[in-house]
Design a protein around this motif. Structure first.
Motif, PDB file in Angstrom:
ATOM      1  N   GLU A 257      30.494  35.682  40.079  1.00  0.00           N
ATOM      2  CA  GLU A 257      29.905  36.243  41.298  1.00  0.00           C
ATOM      3  C   GLU A 257      30.048  35.333  42.511  1.00  0.00           C
ATOM      4  N   SER A 258      29.779  34.053  42.306  1.00  0.00           N
ATOM      5  CA  SER A 258      29.716  33.143  43.449  1.00  0.00           C
ATOM      6  C   SER A 258      31.055  32.491  43.760  1.00  0.00           C
ATOM      7  N   PHE A 259      32.059  32.796  42.967  1.00  0.00           N
ATOM      8  CA  PHE A 259      33.381  32.201  43.203  1.00  0.00           C
ATOM      9  C   PHE A 259      34.423  33.278  43.485  1.00  0.00           C
ATOM     10  N   SER A 260      33.991  34.378  44.077  1.00  0.00           N
ATOM     11  CA  SER A 260      34.918  35.488  44.330  1.00  0.00           C
ATOM     12  C   SER A 260      34.786  35.916  45.785  1.00  0.00           C
ATOM     13  N   GLN A 261      35.861  35.774  46.511  1.00  0.00           N
ATOM     14  CA  GLN A 261      35.859  36.135  47.919  1.00  0.00           C
ATOM     15  C   GLN A 261      36.787  37.334  48.122  1.00  0.00           C
ATOM     16  N   PRO A 262      36.434  38.420  48.788  1.00  0.00           N
ATOM     17  CA  PRO A 262      35.177  38.586  49.510  1.00  0.00           C
ATOM     18  C   PRO A 262      33.994  38.923  48.604  1.00  0.00           C
ATOM     19  N   THR A 263      34.268  39.525  47.451  1.00  0.00           N
ATOM     20  CA  THR A 263      33.193  39.882  46.532  1.00  0.00           C
ATOM     21  C   THR A 263      33.796  40.148  45.163  1.00  0.00           C
ATOM     22  N   SER A 264      33.027  39.904  44.125  1.00  0.00           N
ATOM     23  CA  SER A 264      33.533  40.123  42.768  1.00  0.00           C
ATOM     24  C   SER A 264      33.898  41.589  42.530  1.00  0.00           C
ATOM     25  N   MET A 265      33.185  42.491  43.196  1.00  0.00           N
ATOM     26  CA  MET A 265      33.461  43.920  42.993  1.00  0.00           C
ATOM     27  C   MET A 265      34.876  44.267  43.443  1.00  0.00           C
ATOM     28  N   PHE A 266      35.347  43.574  44.460  1.00  0.00           N
ATOM     29  CA  PHE A 266      36.706  43.779  44.958  1.00  0.00           C
ATOM     30  C   PHE A 266      37.726  43.516  43.844  1.00  0.00           C
ATOM     31  N   LEU A 267      37.387  42.599  42.930  1.00  0.00           N
ATOM     32  CA  LEU A 267      38.333  42.187  41.886  1.00  0.00           C
ATOM     33  C   LEU A 267      38.121  42.907  40.555  1.00  0.00           C
ATOM     34  N   ARG A 268      37.018  43.668  40.434  1.00  0.00           N
ATOM     35  CA  ARG A 268      36.725  44.303  39.135  1.00  0.00           C
ATOM     36  C   ARG A 268      37.871  45.196  38.668  1.00  0.00           C
ATOM     37  N   ASN A 269      38.405  46.027  39.564  1.00  0.00           N
ATOM     38  CA  ASN A 269      39.477  46.939  39.154  1.00  0.00           C
ATOM     39  C   ASN A 269      40.748  46.191  38.791  1.00  0.00           C
ATOM     40  N   LEU A 270      40.996  45.071  39.485  1.00  0.00           N
ATOM     41  CA  LEU A 270      42.163  44.246  39.151  1.00  0.00           C
ATOM     42  C   LEU A 270      42.008  43.700  37.736  1.00  0.00           C
ATOM     43  N   MET A 271      40.802  43.223  37.404  1.00  0.00           N
ATOM     44  CA  MET A 271      40.550  42.716  36.046  1.00  0.00           C
ATOM     45  C   MET A 271      40.690  43.836  35.026  1.00  0.00           C
ATOM     46  N   SER A 272      40.231  45.034  35.377  1.00  0.00           N
ATOM     47  CA  SER A 272      40.345  46.140  34.414  1.00  0.00           C
ATOM     48  C   SER A 272      41.810  46.495  34.180  1.00  0.00           C
ATOM     49  N   MET A 273      42.631  46.395  35.233  1.00  0.00           N
ATOM     50  CA  MET A 273      44.068  46.680  35.066  1.00  0.00           C
ATOM     51  C   MET A 273      44.718  45.597  34.204  1.00  0.00           C
ATOM     52  N   ASP A 274      44.358  44.353  34.466  1.00  0.00           N
ATOM     53  CA  ASP A 274      44.867  43.238  33.666  1.00  0.00           C
ATOM     54  C   ASP A 274      44.476  43.437  32.198  1.00  0.00           C
ATOM     55  N   THR A 275      43.205  43.761  31.975  1.00  0.00           N
ATOM     56  CA  THR A 275      42.703  43.958  30.610  1.00  0.00           C
ATOM     57  C   THR A 275      43.478  45.085  29.922  1.00  0.00           C
TER      58      THR A 275
END
Ligand code: FES
Length: 575
Positions: free
Chosen positions: A87-105
């Motif tokens: 949460e605290s190490f994701s710019q602009p926000t972790s939610m922005f990266l959630r879909n990227l992680m789901s695609m990677d997964t």
């Protein structure tokens, strides 16, 4: 081992199957494997360890324990990395990266040879990203969460991330504590590696994973650094081998019934509002459409039974000691869909037959002594939110839940940061603060900026809560009378964009309504005149993909092209 399982599955395309297998084995033998090992079924283990993610600081030990369970059951464990998000190490926000992680997964599960996969996640967005990805990948999968951190202590009181982070910061802003104390408490809030120790988003999603049937019973609450957590990891590895044999994929587990159970549990634990968007996205991957009204109906029928911060008092280790999630689900078993299947191969009803009653009725309450008689999340509608908005009623002030006030508007986060602490800001305690352009497209990534701070001059005067409205989200660890997820968001032409300072707004929790008190004609004229919002820096790359493809809150902010084929109907199911 059959032709298309284990190391022989998903061969790289060289136009010669035999050569593809020969080459693959040659390379992995370079790591010292024998033919006997390579002939076994393969259980992939997703490694989300990262130096930037202390919530996953125990992943290496968990991989060891999962591997032990896999090998005890006769299969070969192979760990592999994916994106990790804190949460605290994701710019602009972790939610922005959630879909990227789901695609990677999804793609790394699909690309590599495995017969089942163990998803090790924990920090807020990681568990939903993994469930979304594994649901789409379509091979047997089981969730293992890293578990909550230990709570800390400050000058004789128990403290924990991150509700107390916000409480101490609020005291500092209000000059109730000084610079020395805020620096001192900074070292005391996080007691160990692991996820936030309150009922924030990570704890909520851990409980969701268990309630929806994607993780083993009793697995949501064991702290990250305990023997219980390692034993759960070993058991998860062993069960993954059986899942591979049975071919039990997540689409058989995540159904309208199990999504219903997950929402019941979110209400009963006083869970994070973020669960609504994450469950919408997970359900959407499998073809279900979210029914916001059903979520509200379920909330009205389901009492809040778990007394943890931010809605109550305790911490996750108290919850675990009190019996964990099975004790809660046992108490509300009459409300659950008993036939929903779980990754154990048994139904939730069968699992709960052996569940024990709570050991601590202060932390896990009985039905006749709930923390709150009805659930923690209310769904609002009105001319300000035609497609819905959310209010965490369990964390809201009673006296503000029915309130009409004057709007004080901030156009975006930057505008708010520049003006909210100014002594010249024209604001009173009974005003309603509106923050625009922090929705899925607006920010982008729908940051947790919906927890709008109390203007400094009011905070110093002792004001603890105000009605605050935005199209953003709020951390699961936050609290207050805060209307979130207003949809459609202001950046795509939603009515929130039409609000002006001085307008009057009416919030009624009782009526589940949020209304801008201007005429329909005036609202239509203002929306016609609205200046289109342009997201900054979205000309190329992932940010462009995000802004072009992200859906609104009620669809879970998934990308349109990642959603499953709809047609399975709506979820959750109201009785
Ligand atoms: Fe990772 Fe709270 S910051 S769970």
């Amino acid at each position: 081992m059959s032709e298309n399982t284990g190391l022989r599955s998903g061969l790289t395309d060289y136009g010669d199957v035999g050569f593809s297998e020969f080459l693959r084995k040659a390379f992995i033998k370079g790591a010292g494997y024998t033919d006997e090992a390579l002939d076994r079924p393969v259980v992939g283990i997703i490694n989300t360890s990262s130096g930037f993610n202390p919530c996953h600081g125990n992943v290496d030990q968990l991989i060891d324990a999962v591997s032990r369970g896999v090998m005890m059951s006769g299969a070969l464990p192979i760990a592999f990395p994916t994106i990790s998000i804190h949460e605290s190490f994701s710019q602009p926000t972790s939610m922005f990266l959630r879909n990227l992680m789901s695609m990677d997964t999804e793609e790394m599960i699909r690309a590599q040879p495995m017969d089942a996969v163990v998803l090790i996640g924990g920090c807020d967005k990681t568990v939903p990203a993994q469930l979304m990805g594994a649901a789409s990948a379509g091979i047997p999968a089981i969730q293992l969460v890293t578990g909550p951190m230990l709570s800390g202590g400050h000058r004789g009181t128990v403290v924990g991330a991150c509700t107390d982070c916000r409480q101490f910061w609020g005291k500092y802003r209000a000059d109730e504590i000084d610079q020395d104390e805020i620096e001192e408490v900074n070292s005391r809030l996080v007691g160990s590696v692991g996820t936030c120790t309150v009922m924030g988003t990570a704890s909520t999603m851990a409980c969701v994973a268990e309630a929806i049937g994607a993780a083993l019973p009793e697995s949501a609450t064991a702290p990250a650094v305990t023997a219980d957590r390692m034993r759960i990891a070993e058991q998860t590895g062993a069960r993954a081998v059986e899942l591979a044999e049975e071919g039990l994929t997540l689409d058989k587990v995540v159904t309208a019934e199990s999504i219903t159970n997950a929402f019941r549990v979110v209400h009963a634990i006083g869970g994070s509002t973020n669960a609504v968007v994450h469950l919408a996205a997970i359900a959407g991957r499998l073809g279900y459409t979210l029914d916001l009204e059903a979520i509200d109906t379920i909330g009205r029928e389901t009492p809040v039974l778990v007394d943890l911060k931010p809605s109550g008092e305790g911490y996750m280790e108290d919850f675990h000691r009190a019996g964990g999630l099975p004790a809660v689900m046992r108490e509300i078993s009459h409300l659950l869909e008993a036939d929903a299947l779980t990754v154990t191969g048994r139904t939730i009803g069968e699992e709960l037959e052996n569940a024990r009653e709570s050991y601590d009725h202060q932390v896990i309450r009985t039905l006749d002594n709930p923390v709150a008689a009805v659930g923690g999340i209310a769904v609002l509608r009105g001319n300000l939110a035609p497609k819905g908005a959310i209010l965490k009623s369990s964390a809201a002030s009673k006296e503000l839940s029915e309130h009409t006030g004057r709007a004080v508007v901030f156009e975006n986060s930057k505008d708010m940061a520049e003006r909210i602490d100014s002594d010249a800001l024209d604001v009173a305690a009974d005003d309603i603060i509106v923050l625009k352009n922090i929705g899925p497209v607006g920010a982008p990534g729908m940051p947790e900026a919906g927890y709008i701070p109390i203007p400094r001059k009011l905070a110093r005067a002792g004001v603890k809560d105000m009605v605050r409205i935005s199209d953003g989200r709020m951390s699961g660890t936050a609290f207050g009378t805060i209307v979130l997820h207003v949809s459609p968001e202001s950046a795509v032409g939603g009515p929130l964009g039409a609000v002006r300072t001085g307008d009057r707004i009416r919030l009624s929790l009782e009526e589940r309504s949020i209304e801008l008190l201007i005429s329909d004609e005036e609202l239509a004229t203002r929306l016609e005149q609205a200046v289109p919002h342009v997201a900054e820096g979205a000309e190329r790359g992932y940010r462009k993909l995000y802004v072009d493809e992200v859906t609104q809150a009620e669809e879970g902010l998934d990308f349109r092209f990642l959603q499953g084929v709809s047609g399975k109907g709506t979820a959750p199911l109201a009785k």
